[in-house]
Design a protein around this motif. Structure first.
Motif, PDB file in Angstrom:
ATOM      1  N   LEU A 195       2.734  -2.170  -6.298  1.00  0.00           N
ATOM      2  CA  LEU A 195       3.565  -2.642  -7.406  1.00  0.00           C
ATOM      3  C   LEU A 195       4.582  -1.604  -7.865  1.00  0.00           C
ATOM      4  O   LEU A 195       5.698  -1.962  -8.252  1.00  0.00           O
ATOM      5  CB  LEU A 195       2.666  -3.045  -8.580  1.00  0.00           C
ATOM      6  N   ARG A 196       4.234  -0.347  -7.820  1.00  0.00           N
ATOM      7  CA  ARG A 196       5.135   0.686  -8.331  1.00  0.00           C
ATOM      8  C   ARG A 196       6.101   1.170  -7.254  1.00  0.00           C
ATOM      9  O   ARG A 196       7.280   1.425  -7.533  1.00  0.00           O
ATOM     10  CB  ARG A 196       4.310   1.852  -8.874  1.00  0.00           C
ATOM     11  N   HIS A 197       5.612   1.284  -6.001  1.00  0.00           N
ATOM     12  CA  HIS A 197       6.443   1.826  -4.924  1.00  0.00           C
ATOM     13  C   HIS A 197       6.918   0.760  -3.948  1.00  0.00           C
ATOM     14  O   HIS A 197       7.686   1.079  -3.035  1.00  0.00           O
ATOM     15  CB  HIS A 197       5.675   2.914  -4.169  1.00  0.00           C
ATOM     16  N   GLY A 198       6.470  -0.478  -4.089  1.00  0.00           N
ATOM     17  CA  GLY A 198       7.017  -1.582  -3.311  1.00  0.00           C
ATOM     18  C   GLY A 198       6.619  -1.618  -1.852  1.00  0.00           C
ATOM     19  O   GLY A 198       7.368  -2.152  -1.020  1.00  0.00           O
ATOM     20  N   LEU A 199       5.458  -1.117  -1.478  1.00  0.00           N
ATOM     21  CA  LEU A 199       5.007  -1.170  -0.090  1.00  0.00           C
ATOM     22  C   LEU A 199       4.298  -2.500   0.179  1.00  0.00           C
ATOM     23  O   LEU A 199       3.650  -3.071  -0.709  1.00  0.00           O
ATOM     24  CB  LEU A 199       4.058  -0.011   0.225  1.00  0.00           C
ATOM     25  N   THR A 200       4.430  -2.989   1.389  1.00  0.00           N
ATOM     26  CA  THR A 200       3.751  -4.220   1.787  1.00  0.00           C
ATOM     27  C   THR A 200       2.266  -3.928   2.038  1.00  0.00           C
ATOM     28  O   THR A 200       1.863  -2.765   2.198  1.00  0.00           O
ATOM     29  CB  THR A 200       4.382  -4.790   3.059  1.00  0.00           C
ATOM     30  N   PRO A 201       1.409  -4.976   2.082  1.00  0.00           N
ATOM     31  CA  PRO A 201      -0.014  -4.732   2.371  1.00  0.00           C
ATOM     32  C   PRO A 201      -0.243  -4.007   3.694  1.00  0.00           C
ATOM     33  O   PRO A 201      -1.141  -3.159   3.788  1.00  0.00           O
ATOM     34  CB  PRO A 201      -0.616  -6.143   2.385  1.00  0.00           C
ATOM     35  N   ALA A 202       0.555  -4.313   4.723  1.00  0.00           N
ATOM     36  CA  ALA A 202       0.391  -3.611   5.999  1.00  0.00           C
ATOM     37  C   ALA A 202       0.751  -2.135   5.858  1.00  0.00           C
ATOM     38  O   ALA A 202       0.081  -1.261   6.434  1.00  0.00           O
ATOM     39  CB  ALA A 202       1.250  -4.268   7.074  1.00  0.00           C
ATOM     40  N   GLU A 203       1.804  -1.829   5.097  1.00  0.00           N
ATOM     41  CA  GLU A 203       2.193  -0.431   4.903  1.00  0.00           C
ATOM     42  C   GLU A 203       1.163   0.315   4.062  1.00  0.00           C
ATOM     43  O   GLU A 203       0.838   1.475   4.348  1.00  0.00           O
ATOM     44  CB  GLU A 203       3.570  -0.373   4.243  1.00  0.00           C
ATOM     45  N   VAL A 204       0.640  -0.337   3.029  1.00  0.00           N
ATOM     46  CA  VAL A 204      -0.405   0.306   2.220  1.00  0.00           C
ATOM     47  C   VAL A 204      -1.646   0.568   3.068  1.00  0.00           C
ATOM     48  O   VAL A 204      -2.285   1.626   2.963  1.00  0.00           O
ATOM     49  CB  VAL A 204      -0.744  -0.571   0.999  1.00  0.00           C
ATOM     50  N   GLY A 205      -1.993  -0.385   3.928  1.00  0.00           N
ATOM     51  CA  GLY A 205      -3.138  -0.176   4.811  1.00  0.00           C
ATOM     52  C   GLY A 205      -2.928   0.983   5.764  1.00  0.00           C
ATOM     53  O   GLY A 205      -3.864   1.731   6.067  1.00  0.00           O
ATOM     54  N   ALA A 206      -1.687   1.160   6.258  1.00  0.00           N
ATOM     55  CA  ALA A 206      -1.405   2.290   7.147  1.00  0.00           C
ATOM     56  C   ALA A 206      -1.513   3.620   6.408  1.00  0.00           C
ATOM     57  O   ALA A 206      -1.942   4.629   6.981  1.00  0.00           O
ATOM     58  CB  ALA A 206      -0.011   2.135   7.755  1.00  0.00           C
ATOM     59  N   VAL A 207      -1.137   3.657   5.139  1.00  0.00           N
ATOM     60  CA  VAL A 207      -1.222   4.897   4.362  1.00  0.00           C
ATOM     61  C   VAL A 207      -2.670   5.247   4.050  1.00  0.00           C
ATOM     62  O   VAL A 207      -3.094   6.405   4.178  1.00  0.00           O
ATOM     63  CB  VAL A 207      -0.399   4.766   3.064  1.00  0.00           C
ATOM     64  N   LEU A 208      -3.463   4.256   3.654  1.00  0.00           N
ATOM     65  CA  LEU A 208      -4.835   4.504   3.199  1.00  0.00           C
ATOM     66  C   LEU A 208      -5.878   4.330   4.294  1.00  0.00           C
ATOM     67  O   LEU A 208      -7.061   4.585   4.048  1.00  0.00           O
ATOM     68  CB  LEU A 208      -5.172   3.559   2.038  1.00  0.00           C
ATOM     69  N   GLY A 209      -5.479   3.873   5.478  1.00  0.00           N
ATOM     70  CA  GLY A 209      -6.454   3.647   6.537  1.00  0.00           C
ATOM     71  C   GLY A 209      -7.285   2.405   6.321  1.00  0.00           C
ATOM     72  O   GLY A 209      -8.478   2.386   6.656  1.00  0.00           O
ATOM     73  N   LEU A 210      -6.687   1.341   5.770  1.00  0.00           N
ATOM     74  CA  LEU A 210      -7.380   0.085   5.503  1.00  0.00           C
ATOM     75  C   LEU A 210      -6.695  -1.038   6.266  1.00  0.00           C
ATOM     76  O   LEU A 210      -5.573  -0.894   6.759  1.00  0.00           O
ATOM     77  CB  LEU A 210      -7.377  -0.234   4.002  1.00  0.00           C
ATOM     78  N   THR A 211      -7.372  -2.170   6.340  1.00  0.00           N
ATOM     79  CA  THR A 211      -6.762  -3.358   6.920  1.00  0.00           C
ATOM     80  C   THR A 211      -5.968  -4.102   5.852  1.00  0.00           C
ATOM     81  O   THR A 211      -6.144  -3.878   4.649  1.00  0.00           O
ATOM     82  CB  THR A 211      -7.833  -4.277   7.507  1.00  0.00           C
ATOM     83  N   SER A 212      -5.101  -4.999   6.293  1.00  0.00           N
ATOM     84  CA  SER A 212      -4.300  -5.770   5.338  1.00  0.00           C
ATOM     85  C   SER A 212      -5.176  -6.644   4.454  1.00  0.00           C
ATOM     86  O   SER A 212      -4.879  -6.843   3.266  1.00  0.00           O
ATOM     87  CB  SER A 212      -3.284  -6.635   6.098  1.00  0.00           C
ATOM     88  N   ARG A 213      -6.270  -7.169   4.999  1.00  0.00           N
ATOM     89  CA  ARG A 213      -7.170  -7.993   4.193  1.00  0.00           C
ATOM     90  C   ARG A 213      -7.858  -7.157   3.116  1.00  0.00           C
ATOM     91  O   ARG A 213      -8.011  -7.607   1.973  1.00  0.00           O
ATOM     92  CB  ARG A 213      -8.207  -8.654   5.101  1.00  0.00           C
ATOM     93  N   GLN A 214      -8.276  -5.953   3.458  1.00  0.00           N
ATOM     94  CA  GLN A 214      -8.893  -5.088   2.452  1.00  0.00           C
ATOM     95  C   GLN A 214      -7.900  -4.719   1.357  1.00  0.00           C
ATOM     96  O   GLN A 214      -8.254  -4.674   0.173  1.00  0.00           O
ATOM     97  CB  GLN A 214      -9.431  -3.824   3.129  1.00  0.00           C
ATOM     98  N   VAL A 215      -6.661  -4.460   1.749  1.00  0.00           N
ATOM     99  CA  VAL A 215      -5.639  -4.128   0.749  1.00  0.00           C
ATOM    100  C   VAL A 215      -5.404  -5.308  -0.178  1.00  0.00           C
ATOM    101  O   VAL A 215      -5.307  -5.147  -1.409  1.00  0.00           O
ATOM    102  CB  VAL A 215      -4.334  -3.707   1.455  1.00  0.00           C
ATOM    103  N   ALA A 216      -5.310  -6.514   0.373  1.00  0.00           N
ATOM    104  CA  ALA A 216      -5.050  -7.690  -0.454  1.00  0.00           C
ATOM    105  C   ALA A 216      -6.189  -7.948  -1.438  1.00  0.00           C
ATOM    106  O   ALA A 216      -5.950  -8.272  -2.612  1.00  0.00           O
ATOM    107  CB  ALA A 216      -4.831  -8.912   0.439  1.00  0.00           C
ATOM    108  N   SER A 217      -7.432  -7.802  -0.992  1.00  0.00           N
ATOM    109  CA  SER A 217      -8.563  -8.050  -1.889  1.00  0.00           C
ATOM    110  C   SER A 217      -8.637  -7.003  -2.999  1.00  0.00           C
ATOM    111  O   SER A 217      -8.887  -7.337  -4.167  1.00  0.00           O
ATOM    112  CB  SER A 217      -9.866  -8.066  -1.088  1.00  0.00           C
TER     113      SER A 217
END
Length: 514
Positions: A135-157
């Motif tokens: 929300l603050r930096h505007g990254l997509t769920p796939a990009e957030v998952g790449a930064v944190l080492g998570l899957t897109s589904r985990q990021v969305a939940s």
């Protein structure tokens, strides 16, 4: 997010190409696009380490841009490098529970500002990172998952869980002011409440809003998690940071410093993203345990095999003895007493020429006293193992004639199971019938005739069957009286009928195979 320049996806591709071409102005463009964003993100971990972490992250990006396989992931790659650098510096510090909360601007709404500050502290570490990056930096769920080492589904939940928690807490304050008329239950819960909400009442209101359709609709109209995060002020970098980054990237005198920074951060996966040290050690740990587990399994298997083969108790070393069969006769303890001789079976009487059994000497135990080990209680408690006697196979038994005068009979018998047999006669002899079968315990007689009774000779009749093989060797003298032809059918007989008294030489051979 207002406060830093917006960067499009097309500009990311151009920035990657400029870094790969080693343009002199590429480090300045890189800092102008992402310097403030990355410093604000690093400050959410530690304010005093943010500037150095961003400096090393941008220098590493300029020197290792060739490792990035997909230019479209440039934005997520820069955030991952910054996170790697700040966490590497924090690993040398004494660990502190939780994440430090930012200082909020309390000029707009002090009550709501305090609520956002408290709610961010209630979120877990990963949930807060997901909320800020999305929300603050505007990254997509796939990009957030790449930064944190998570899957897109985990990021969305995790994003949905963190957003609901923050918005429900803020809605409890806002709807308590303006939404009492729309929901009777909310109005009843706030009846008699004056002034700021207590933490207990706010949690009760948050739970009610999460399950009430009317209050949930009001929350969507009045509350936004992105706007709530605007209450968190931006952590701008110091002015000198831009000059430091550009000087380290392009100044030839800083080559050694640049090399040290890139070597310290040279730990990437296949896609070019940095890999944390604890992640690598966690992956290798099961491989180190694999040989130990394999060796332990081999030792247990070998121990079990030795116990089965030796038949010994591992703890006491006492040999396992099987109990005697109840049907076995008792052994006499008197050395002078003979054991009774078992009677021959009727089947053996039919097929054996000499029915007189041979007495068997009795077994006498040794007079020397042998110490008997008392079995342990462990073996006495369970049933004594007994061995199952193997089922005997079929056996063919033959009775050869003592003499032959033109014709004679050979007796065949079957023991234990049915027997199928085939007879083969040598030259000078003829056998009838040449094959047949005998049921278990039965017997038959077959005829053997001499082809030329006037001529002396020797012959052999061989039998093959599923119960073994046998043979009878016969010899005869010539010029004997003619013998009537045998009957067409074999005659079942328990004893062979002796031929007329003509002296011949006969050999009786018998082969038994069990």
């Amino acid at each position: 997010m207002p406060g830093w320049p917006s960067v499009g996806r097309a500009e990311d591709h151009e920035l990657v190409e400029a870094l790969r071409r080693a343009d002199t102005d590429a480090p300045a463009k890189l800092y102008d696009c992402y310097g403030e964003r990355l410093h604000d993100y690093a400050a959410s971990f530690a304010q005093d380490l943010a500037a150095d972490a961003v400096h090393d992250a941008l220098v590493t990006a300029q020197g290792c841009v060739h490792r990035l396989k997909e230019p479209a992931r440039m934005r997520a790659w820069l955030y991952a490098l910054t996170r790697f650098q700040v966490r590497a510096r924090m690993s040398h510090r004494t660990p502190v529970d939780g994440v430090p909360l930012p200082e909020l601007d309390a000029q707009q709404d002090p009550e709501l500002t305090d609520l956002v500050h408290e709610t961010l502290g209630e979120l877990s570490k990963n949930e807060r990172e997901v909320l800020e990056l999305s929300l603050r930096h505007g990254l997509t769920p796939a990009e957030v998952g790449a930064v944190l080492g998570l899957t897109s589904r985990q990021v969305a939940s995790r994003l949905a869980r963190a957003r609901d928690h923050l918005e429900n807490a803020a809605a409890a304050v806002l709807l308590a002011r303006t939404g009492r008329a729309h929901c009777p239950d909310l109005s009843a819960m706030l009846d008699g409440c004056e002034g700021p909400l207590t933490p207990l009442l706010r949690r009760r209101l948050s739970g009610h809003i999460g399950g009430c359709e009317v209050c949930t609709e009001g929350r969507h109209r009045q509350v936004s998690a992105a706007k709530l995060l605007d209450l968190v002020p931006i952590a701008f970098p110091p002015i000198s940071l831009r000059r430091r980054v550009i000087d380290t990237c392009v100044n030839p005198e800083r080559d050694q410093t640049r090399t040290l920074i890139t070597d310290r951060g040279d730990s990437f996966d296949r896609t070019g993203f940095p890999v944390a040290v604890e992640s690598r050690s966690r992956r290798r740990r099961p491989r180190r345990l694999a040989p130990v587990l394999l060796a332990g399994a081999c030792v247990l298997a070998a121990t079990g095999a030795m116990v089965v083969i030796n038949g010994r108790d591992v703890s006491t070393g006492t040999p396992l003895r099987s109990a005697p069969s109840p049907s076995a006769p008792a052994v006499s303890l008197d050395p002078d007493e003979e054991s009774p001789t078992p009677d021959p079976s009727p089947e053996e009487d039919e097929l054996t020429p000499d029915p007189t059994p041979t007495p068997t000497p009795s077994r006498t135990p040794s007079t020397r006293a042998t110490p008997v080990e008392r079995p342990s209680a462990r073996h006495a408690a369970g049933p004594t193992p007994t061995r199952r006697r193997a089922v005997p196979g079929a056996r063919l038994r033959t009775t050869c004639p003592k003499a032959i005068d033109g014709a004679a009979k050979i007796g065949l018998g079957a023991r234990n199971a049915a027997v199928s047999w085939v007879a083969t006669a040598s030259q000078g002899l003829d056998v009838f019938p040449a094959s047949g079968s005998i049921k278990a315990g039965g017997s038959v007689a077959i005829w053997v005739t001499i082809v030329d009774p006037n001529a002396a000779g020797r012959g052999r009749v061989a039998f093959t069957s599923n119960g073994g093989s046998a043979s009878c060797s016969l010899s005869w003298d010539g010029d004997g009286p003619e013998t009537a032809d045998p009957t067409d059918e074999p005659t079942n007989s328990s004893e062979p009928t002796p031929s007329p008294s003509v002296t011949v030489s006969a050999e009786n051979t018998e082969t038994l195979e069990g």
